[in-house]
Design a protein around this motif. Sequence first.
Motif, short mmCIF file in Angstrom:
data_model
loop_
_atom_site.label_atom_id
_atom_site.label_comp_id
_atom_site.label_asym_id
_atom_site.label_seq_id
_atom_site.Cartn_x
_atom_site.Cartn_y
_atom_site.Cartn_z
N LEU A 1 0.82 -1.21 0.00
CA LEU A 1 0.00 0.00 0.00
C LEU A 1 0.86 1.26 0.00
CD1 LEU A 1 -2.89 -0.94 2.45
CD2 LEU A 1 -3.00 -0.72 -0.03
N PHE A 2 1.86 1.30 0.85
CA PHE A 2 2.73 2.48 0.89
C PHE A 2 3.58 2.57 -0.36
CE2 PHE A 2 1.70 2.34 5.41
CZ PHE A 2 1.54 3.70 5.69
N GLY A 3 3.94 1.42 -0.91
CA GLY A 3 4.69 1.43 -2.17
C GLY A 3 3.89 1.99 -3.32
N SER A 4 2.56 1.87 -3.26
CA SER A 4 1.73 2.37 -4.35
C SER A 4 1.77 3.89 -4.43
CB SER A 4 0.28 1.90 -4.17
OG SER A 4 -0.29 2.49 -3.01
N ARG A 5 2.22 4.57 -3.37
CA ARG A 5 2.27 6.03 -3.38
C ARG A 5 3.51 6.55 -4.09
NH1 ARG A 5 2.10 7.85 2.69
NH2 ARG A 5 4.17 6.90 2.50
N SER A 6 4.50 5.68 -4.26
CA SER A 6 5.76 6.14 -4.84
C SER A 6 5.68 6.14 -6.35
CB SER A 6 6.91 5.25 -4.38
OG SER A 6 6.69 3.93 -4.82
N LYS A 7 6.69 6.68 -6.98
CA LYS A 7 6.72 6.79 -8.44
C LYS A 7 7.28 5.53 -9.06
CE LYS A 7 7.18 11.82 -8.32
NZ LYS A 7 7.98 12.99 -8.73
N VAL B 1 1.00 -2.28 -9.39
CA VAL B 1 1.47 -3.60 -8.94
C VAL B 1 2.54 -4.14 -9.87
CG1 VAL B 1 0.80 -5.99 -8.54
CG2 VAL B 1 -0.69 -4.13 -7.76
N MET B 2 2.26 -4.15 -11.16
CA MET B 2 3.16 -4.79 -12.11
C MET B 2 4.52 -4.10 -12.21
SD MET B 2 1.76 -7.51 -13.40
CE MET B 2 1.04 -7.86 -11.79
N GLU B 3 4.52 -2.76 -12.09
CA GLU B 3 5.78 -2.05 -12.24
C GLU B 3 6.73 -2.29 -11.08
OE1 GLU B 3 7.30 -0.23 -14.63
OE2 GLU B 3 5.70 -1.06 -15.86
N PRO C 1 11.31 -1.99 -8.61
CA PRO C 1 12.02 -1.75 -7.35
C PRO C 1 11.62 -2.68 -6.23
CG PRO C 1 10.30 -0.13 -7.63
CD PRO C 1 10.33 -0.93 -8.90
N GLY C 2 10.55 -3.46 -6.40
CA GLY C 2 10.06 -4.30 -5.32
C GLY C 2 8.73 -3.81 -4.79
N ALA C 3 8.16 -4.56 -3.85
CA ALA C 3 6.83 -4.21 -3.34
C ALA C 3 6.81 -2.84 -2.71
CB ALA C 3 6.37 -5.26 -2.34
N HIS C 4 7.91 -2.41 -2.09
CA HIS C 4 7.94 -1.10 -1.42
C HIS C 4 7.95 0.06 -2.41
CE1 HIS C 4 12.20 -0.71 -2.48
NE2 HIS C 4 12.32 -1.98 -2.14
N ARG D 1 -4.63 1.87 -13.51
CA ARG D 1 -3.73 2.41 -12.49
C ARG D 1 -3.29 1.34 -11.50
NH1 ARG D 1 -5.17 7.62 -8.59
NH2 ARG D 1 -3.18 7.65 -7.44
N PHE D 2 -4.23 0.49 -11.10
CA PHE D 2 -3.90 -0.57 -10.14
C PHE D 2 -2.90 -1.56 -10.74
CE2 PHE D 2 -4.67 -4.83 -8.40
CZ PHE D 2 -4.40 -4.59 -7.06
N ALA D 3 -3.18 -1.98 -11.98
CA ALA D 3 -2.27 -2.93 -12.64
C ALA D 3 -0.88 -2.33 -12.79
CB ALA D 3 -2.83 -3.33 -14.00
#
Length: 367
Positions: A44-50, A259-261, A103-106, A254-256
């Motif tokens: 969840l916190f990783g989703s905020r990053s670029k 997660v995928m990136e 970069p990983g889940a984070h 956006r969700f895909a």
Amino acid sequence: MTLAAATELAAATNENLANLSNTLIYSAMAVYTLAFFAYIAEWLFGSRSKVGRTAAALTADKGAKKAAAPVVTVKNAGGTAVLERPKVVTRAAPGSRDVPDGPGAHGGDEQGDLYGRIAVSLTVLAFLIAFGGVLTRALSVQRAPWGNMYEFNITFSTVAVGVYLALLAMKKNVRWMGLFLVTTVLLDLGLAVTVLYTASDQLVPALHSYWLYIHVSTAIFCGAVFYVGAVGTILYLFKDSYENKLTTGGKPGRFATSVMERLPASASLDKFSYRVNAAVFPLWTFTIIAGAIWAGDAWGRYWGWDPKETWSFITWVAYACYLHARATAGWKGRKAAYIALIAFACWLFNYYGVNIFVTGKHSYAGV
């Protein structure tokens, strides 16, 4: 102390150890649950990053990005020449791409990374508690804890987590697997303590052999590694579809994208799954051979096409086909991945389906 008193004391001790084992397994489930939420927080916190920098480079409109794109200045004979940013290559050759790992889940987020490290720490703690539960189960019955499906389940999930932690210890980029692993481990343990639970008991005479330690331990380890490979294969298929969509000019949701990136590139996931499956395949071959030798000692014949023997062989053939497909031009990538998933499905049926729904010589301990 009389013989009757000693026997009663031993029985009470074994019962206490069995109760302690159950307590430890439930405690491990509680810690795994905390790890599950920590892994969720990491994502969840990783989703905020670029994390979409690669996706942006692949899908951005050239006209809109031209002004912001970095340039390269080259001095030539007293003058300068300004070159545009090189074009991002998404497919270097048929079946391959030049896409960096995520970069990983984070997602590069410091707080997300903190939750990820907390999740791994909780996973280590839960693994140690579960290992204690398996060990005390073994002490309570004074044998290897693999005599029924309940014991096999708690050992299998512990070994699967052990494989994951070993890969992390070897500095492999597999932390993205944590959420998927812990989720399935919780399901596996939940099934074990509710549906498959069997009270501590001694083995039938046919199983009193040192081959129990050799054959069953290698079978559990192979299954755990095959599971890790299957997770990588499933994620490869999703990531490959995502990259295909980018390559053809599509715009994933956006969700895909979020997660995928963050996952490794499809090529990296494909290579990871292949290496894992290829590394453990010789051990699975040994497992079948060891089982045949044990059958010769226990039942007087090495092979009798018992359901468990048959599906073990089918699983071996399926993984052999997968490895052959990987070595054959035209069957790499998605086609080979489908074969790998079919092979793991065969292993799962051999694990659950044969033991629960099919009667054979291996049906000596109920579930």
